[in-house]
Design a protein around this motif. Structure first.
Motif, short mmCIF file in Angstrom:
data_model
loop_
_atom_site.label_atom_id
_atom_site.label_comp_id
_atom_site.label_asym_id
_atom_site.label_seq_id
_atom_site.Cartn_x
_atom_site.Cartn_y
_atom_site.Cartn_z
N ASP A 22 -32.93 0.54 -4.88
CA ASP A 22 -33.79 1.55 -4.24
C ASP A 22 -34.06 2.70 -5.20
O ASP A 22 -35.19 3.19 -5.31
CB ASP A 22 -33.13 2.05 -2.96
CG ASP A 22 -34.11 2.63 -1.99
OD1 ASP A 22 -35.24 2.11 -1.88
OD2 ASP A 22 -33.75 3.62 -1.32
N TRP A 38 -39.37 -2.34 1.28
CA TRP A 38 -38.31 -3.31 1.56
C TRP A 38 -38.74 -4.26 2.66
O TRP A 38 -39.28 -3.85 3.67
CB TRP A 38 -37.04 -2.59 1.98
CG TRP A 38 -36.28 -2.01 0.84
CD1 TRP A 38 -36.33 -0.72 0.41
CD2 TRP A 38 -35.38 -2.69 -0.03
NE1 TRP A 38 -35.51 -0.56 -0.69
CE2 TRP A 38 -34.91 -1.75 -0.97
CE3 TRP A 38 -34.92 -4.00 -0.11
CZ2 TRP A 38 -34.00 -2.08 -1.97
CZ3 TRP A 38 -34.01 -4.33 -1.10
CH2 TRP A 38 -33.57 -3.37 -2.02
N VAL A 43 -37.41 -5.94 -2.33
CA VAL A 43 -38.35 -4.83 -2.36
C VAL A 43 -39.59 -5.30 -3.13
O VAL A 43 -39.49 -5.86 -4.22
CB VAL A 43 -37.74 -3.54 -2.99
CG1 VAL A 43 -37.34 -3.75 -4.42
CG2 VAL A 43 -38.67 -2.37 -2.86
#
Length: 91
Positions: A22, A38, A43
């Motif tokens: 992330d 996501w 992702v």
């Protein structure tokens, strides 16, 4: 267009790996204007000149990306930078 495919092994927990990925996606957003979304354990990255995905798998991260015309000329540098960041953050 150039394609990048990277598999990086790691020993992080799924939650740790997700937080790290992330952060990497956020960094890509700042640097290249790429948005990360996501979906499950992956992702999706989309922006001008780059379309890709980072999948979290047991003990590994798989990165796939299609580079647009301008970034294709820098494929080697882009791939090296991805490998470097994965190594620094996941090892």
């Amino acid at each position: 267009m150039a394609r990048i495919e990277i598999v990086h092994l790691h020993t992080r927990t799924p939650d740790e790996a997700r937080r790290i990925i992330d952060g990497i996606a956020a960094q890509l957003g700042e640097r290249f204007g790429v948005a990360g979304t996501w979906r499950g354990d992956a992702v999706t990255l989309a922006g001008p000149g780059l379309q890709g995905q980072v999948e979290l798998l047991p003990s590994q991260v798989r990165v796939t990306a299609e580079l647009g015309f301008l970034l294709s000329a820098l494929r080697g540098q882009v791939e090296a930078e991805i490998r470097r960041v994965l190594g620094e953050r996941l090892d």
